[in-house]
Scaffold this motif. Structure first.
Motif, PDB file in Angstrom:
ATOM      1  N   UNK B 107     -12.106  10.286  -8.870  1.00 25.07           N
ATOM      2  CA  UNK B 107     -11.226  10.312  -7.789  1.00 25.07           C
ATOM      3  C   UNK B 107     -11.677   9.178  -6.783  1.00 25.07           C
ATOM      4  N   UNK B 108     -12.453   8.169  -7.265  1.00 31.83           N
ATOM      5  CA  UNK B 108     -12.785   7.156  -6.374  1.00 31.83           C
ATOM      6  C   UNK B 108     -11.801   6.204  -5.942  1.00 31.83           C
ATOM      7  N   UNK B 109     -10.951   5.787  -6.872  1.00 38.35           N
ATOM      8  CA  UNK B 109      -9.657   5.168  -6.416  1.00 38.35           C
ATOM      9  C   UNK B 109      -8.781   6.045  -5.768  1.00 38.35           C
ATOM     10  N   UNK B 110      -8.441   7.157  -6.026  1.00 38.10           N
ATOM     11  CA  UNK B 110      -7.485   8.128  -5.211  1.00 38.10           C
ATOM     12  C   UNK B 110      -8.213   8.085  -3.508  1.00 38.10           C
ATOM     13  N   UNK B 111      -9.408   8.193  -3.433  1.00 42.22           N
ATOM     14  CA  UNK B 111     -10.168   8.315  -2.046  1.00 42.22           C
ATOM     15  C   UNK B 111      -9.950   7.126  -1.461  1.00 42.22           C
ATOM     16  N   UNK B 112     -10.220   5.873  -2.210  1.00 41.72           N
ATOM     17  CA  UNK B 112      -9.804   4.616  -1.449  1.00 41.72           C
ATOM     18  C   UNK B 112      -8.314   4.419  -1.077  1.00 41.72           C
ATOM     19  N   UNK B 113      -7.412   4.933  -1.945  1.00 42.11           N
ATOM     20  CA  UNK B 113      -6.192   4.718  -1.517  1.00 42.11           C
ATOM     21  C   UNK B 113      -5.955   5.477  -0.469  1.00 42.11           C
ATOM     22  N   UNK B 114      -6.214   6.699  -0.246  1.00 44.63           N
ATOM     23  CA  UNK B 114      -6.019   7.677   0.540  1.00 44.63           C
ATOM     24  C   UNK B 114      -6.562   7.239   2.061  1.00 44.63           C
ATOM     25  N   UNK B 115      -7.690   6.583   1.942  1.00 40.37           N
ATOM     26  CA  UNK B 115      -8.346   5.981   3.264  1.00 40.37           C
ATOM     27  C   UNK B 115      -7.479   4.954   3.957  1.00 40.37           C
ATOM     28  N   UNK B 116      -6.935   4.175   2.903  1.00 43.36           N
ATOM     29  CA  UNK B 116      -6.068   3.207   3.161  1.00 43.36           C
ATOM     30  C   UNK B 116      -4.602   3.365   3.678  1.00 43.36           C
ATOM     31  N   UNK B 117      -4.348   4.711   2.999  1.00 48.68           N
ATOM     32  CA  UNK B 117      -3.030   5.169   3.690  1.00 48.68           C
ATOM     33  C   UNK B 117      -3.133   5.800   5.059  1.00 48.68           C
ATOM     34  N   UNK B 118      -4.343   6.226   5.481  1.00 48.32           N
ATOM     35  CA  UNK B 118      -4.531   6.740   7.010  1.00 48.32           C
ATOM     36  C   UNK B 118      -4.169   5.654   7.962  1.00 48.32           C
ATOM     37  N   UNK B 119      -4.319   4.335   7.184  1.00 47.33           N
ATOM     38  CA  UNK B 119      -4.187   3.299   8.219  1.00 47.33           C
ATOM     39  C   UNK B 119      -2.712   3.023   8.549  1.00 47.33           C
ATOM     40  N   UNK B 120      -2.101   3.663   7.600  1.00 47.81           N
ATOM     41  CA  UNK B 120      -0.517   3.364   7.730  1.00 47.81           C
ATOM     42  C   UNK B 120       0.037   4.398   8.743  1.00 47.81           C
ATOM     43  N   UNK B 121      -0.599   5.246   9.040  1.00 50.96           N
ATOM     44  CA  UNK B 121       0.088   6.334  10.102  1.00 50.96           C
ATOM     45  C   UNK B 121       0.370   5.603  11.426  1.00 50.96           C
ATOM     46  N   UNK B 122       1.797   5.514  11.891  1.00 50.98           N
ATOM     47  CA  UNK B 122       1.771   4.699  13.126  1.00 50.98           C
ATOM     48  C   UNK B 122       1.062   5.531  14.184  1.00 50.98           C
ATOM     49  N   UNK B 123       0.387   4.656  15.029  1.00 43.70           N
ATOM     50  CA  UNK B 123      -0.313   5.239  16.259  1.00 43.70           C
ATOM     51  C   UNK B 123       0.676   6.017  17.182  1.00 43.70           C
ATOM     52  N   UNK B 124       1.798   5.589  16.962  1.00 42.21           N
ATOM     53  CA  UNK B 124       2.874   6.412  18.216  1.00 42.21           C
ATOM     54  C   UNK B 124       3.015   7.804  17.690  1.00 42.21           C
ATOM     55  N   UNK B 125       2.754   7.889  16.381  1.00 43.08           N
ATOM     56  CA  UNK B 125       3.100   9.452  15.895  1.00 43.08           C
ATOM     57  C   UNK B 125       1.913  10.261  16.249  1.00 43.08           C
ATOM     58  N   UNK B 126       0.893   9.790  16.948  1.00 43.98           N
ATOM     59  CA  UNK B 126      -0.302  10.746  17.316  1.00 43.98           C
ATOM     60  C   UNK B 126      -0.450  10.632  18.979  1.00 43.98           C
ATOM     61  N   UNK B 127       0.409   9.547  19.585  1.00 43.38           N
ATOM     62  CA  UNK B 127       0.262   9.336  20.817  1.00 43.38           C
ATOM     63  C   UNK B 127       0.074  10.762  21.846  1.00 43.38           C
ATOM     64  N   UNK B 128       1.021  11.369  21.641  1.00 43.08           N
ATOM     65  CA  UNK B 128       1.172  12.510  22.632  1.00 43.08           C
ATOM     66  C   UNK B 128      -0.119  13.423  22.526  1.00 43.08           C
TER      67      UNK B 128
END
Lengths: 290, 279
Positions: B107-128
């Motif tokens: 799962x190493x590759x999946x974990x790395x890709x998942x971590x990268x994907x958290x970076x793609x969440x737009x900040x404004x989505x969790x601003x409130x």
């Protein structure tokens, strides 16, 4: 070979990072999702009530939403076009033998380290201001009417400022990629009579394609969240002429205190960003396998 | 013949040099112009035609900015927030990157890709929710709150960067140490760490730069007391009277330290920001 013992240790050592990132991703996002179904205004605490999909209905039918969506796409596409084209040209230039290449590199990379609020304020005031800006001085010196950049083309002005910030990034990555190009292959092609243009099209471009993908992917992630540049220059105006999706959600939740509406907008932004992300991750994945 | 060839190459080199220096100068010009304007009087700063070098140089603006707006406090906030969040992030990321690099699993590759994907969440989505959590826990406008958020924001990049550096360390050396009876702890401290120092150092450098310039969370979650330089500079967006020279002085002080750090880290920048995809 990894033993059972070291596997357990590895799992223990990775867990703080994974747990933290998981919480960071899931808790606020779940709250946003929950709020997006509430009628919830910070000015009226204790009045929260279930609102179903009405926040989404209001947000998605608001004309400002379509303007913001269009502005976001125009901004991202505009900056990408300028930085990728400019980056390729600059990288090709910087890859040539010259005197003082190190110094030129330093000059070109500088804008990337300038914080967004500084670059936005310096550009709008000292360059684009219609009375005292350098562009206005230059226009007057040539007998032309100064152009009011931020009033007349606010989105274009912001696009130019953001492009200035990101041009060094594209240049640096593409230059790094160019420098790993196989010189012998180039020379062999030249020996076989390939001109500079066909060498560029058939050798350089394919070699760069992967790095161009990487540049597009990473810049898109950052560009979808452009915020400070809009906040300190136009405040999204005039009207909603330079309001992006990020800025629209900010206005709704932080200035109008409409938590429910802002949350619905946030979810819409997350969905749109994810569509881009999936598309781009697939692109980069394909490039990685090749 | 060889003489002529050399002549054309050096003519070409001269042309390329001239062109590259011109383009480099133009791109750098806004930074240079800010620097020069910071030493002008407010009157000279807006004078037409503008003077480039031949004006009465003054440090008046720097003194005014330092006195009036409590600049040192904002500078200190920037230092604490960027360095604090980076060190905390590195502390969490080192063990994670170690296990991803040296104990790879399915799962190493999946974990790395998942971590990268958290970076793609737009900040404004969790601003409130972030704003409300901060408000209700008293973290609003505190340095520790911002350190926490920026740690999480940059954690994926830190893990990825360290992973790509660790990946280059030959695993045989670690195995040899293990054979010699080194414990996991001493394996990391005495064998891995010395080899990883350059990679860790550039990770730290790049992340300090990213955190220093971060301008979404810092602008939304810190209004006054804990506001770093990004927010301090933003206060110049509603000017009163003449302010170009003062804006320039404040801007120069805000970007100078990071510009210097950045120039040192430009080689690592590519690797760090492309998640190791371009080296």
């Amino acid at each position: 070979m990894a033993t059972q013992h070291s596997r357990t240790a590895a799992r223990l050592m990775i867990s703080p990072a994974v747990i933290l990132l998981f919480l960071w991703m899931i808790v606020p996002l779940a709250m946003t999702l929950y709020f997006s179904f509430l009628r919830y205004n910070l000015l009226m605490p204790g009045m929260e009530e279930w609102a179903g999909f009405s926040n989404y209905r209001y947000f998605l039918t608001d004309p400002a939403f379509f303007t913001a969506l269009r502005n976001t796409l125009v901004l991202v596409a505009g900056v990408l076009m300028i930085t990728v084209t400019g980056g390729i040209l600059l990288a090709l230039l910087l890859d040539q033998p010259m005197w003082g290449q190190g110094i030129v590199r330093i000059l070109v990379i500088a804008p990337f380290f300038v914080m967004p609020t500084v670059s936005a304020l310096v550009w709008t005031n000292m360059f684009m201001n219609p009375v005292n800006g350098l562009f206005a001085h230059a226009a007057k010196a040539m007998g032309l009417q100064p152009y009011d950049f931020l009033a007349q083309s606010p989105l274009l002005s912001i696009t130019l400022i953001v492009a200035w910030q990101w041009l060094p990034f594209a240049t640096l990555i593409l230059l790094t990629a160019l420098q790993s190009l196989d010189r012998e292959q180039m020379e062999a092609a030249a020996m076989d009579g390939a001109g500079p243009l066909s060498r560029f099209i058939y050798i350089t471009v394919p070699h760069l394609s992967r790095s161009i993908t990487v540049v597009i992917l990473i810049q898109t992630i950052f560009l979808l969240s452009v915020f400070a540049e809009i906040l300190v220059t136009t405040n999204g105006g005039p009207g909603t002429a330079s309001t992006t999706l990020t800025y629209l959600v900010y206005v709704q939740s932080m200035l109008q205190f409409d938590v429910g509406g802002g949350a619905a907008g946030g979810i819409v932004a997350v969905i749109l960003a994810n569509i881009v992300a999936i598309f781009l991750m697939r692109m980069i994945g394909r490039n990685l396998d090749a | 013949m060889p003489d002529m060839a050399r002549k054309t190459t050096s003519a070409r080199k001269a042309t390329v040099t001239a062109l590259a220096w011109t383009v480099g100068f133009l791109i750098f010009f806004p930074v240079l112009w800010t620097f020069l304007t910071s030493f002008k009087t407010e009157g000279e700063a807006i004078a037409a035609p503008p003077s480039f070098l031949f004006f009465d140089w003054t440090v008046e603006n720097y003194l005014t900015v330092n006195e009036r707006s409590d600049y040192p406090r904002h500078f200190w906030n920037s230092v604490v927030i960027s360095v604090g969040s980076t060190l905390l992030g590195v502390l969490i990321a080192i063990p994670a990157a170690w296990s991803l690099a040296f104990v790879p699993g399915r799962r190493t590759r999946d974990v790395l890709m998942w971590m990268l994907s958290t970076k793609m969440m737009p900040a404004v989505g969790v601003l409130v929710p972030m704003y409300l959590i901060f408000r209700d826990t008293g973290l609003l406008d505190t340095k520790s709150g911002l350190v926490g958020v920026l740690t999480l924001v940059n954690l994926p990049i830190i893990v990825w960067m360290l992973y790509t550096y660790f990946k280059e360390i030959p695993a045989e050396i670690l195995e040899a140490a293990r054979m010699d009876g080194a414990s996991l702890r001493s394996e990391i401290i005495y064998v891995l760490a010395p080899m990883a120092v350059p990679g860790i150092a550039s990770t730290i450098l790049l992340n300090i730069i990213l955190a220093w310039n971060e301008a979404f969370w810092t602008l939304n979650l810190a209004a006054a007391k804990a506001a770093p330089l990004t927010a301090f500079i933003a206060s110049y967006s509603s000017p009163e009277g003449l302010f170009y020279a003062k804006l320039s002085a404040a801007s120069t002080m805000a970007i100078a330290p990071i510009l210097i750090l950045g120039w040192f880290s430009q080689k690592q920048l590519v690797r760090g920001l492309t998640f190791g995809a371009v080296k």
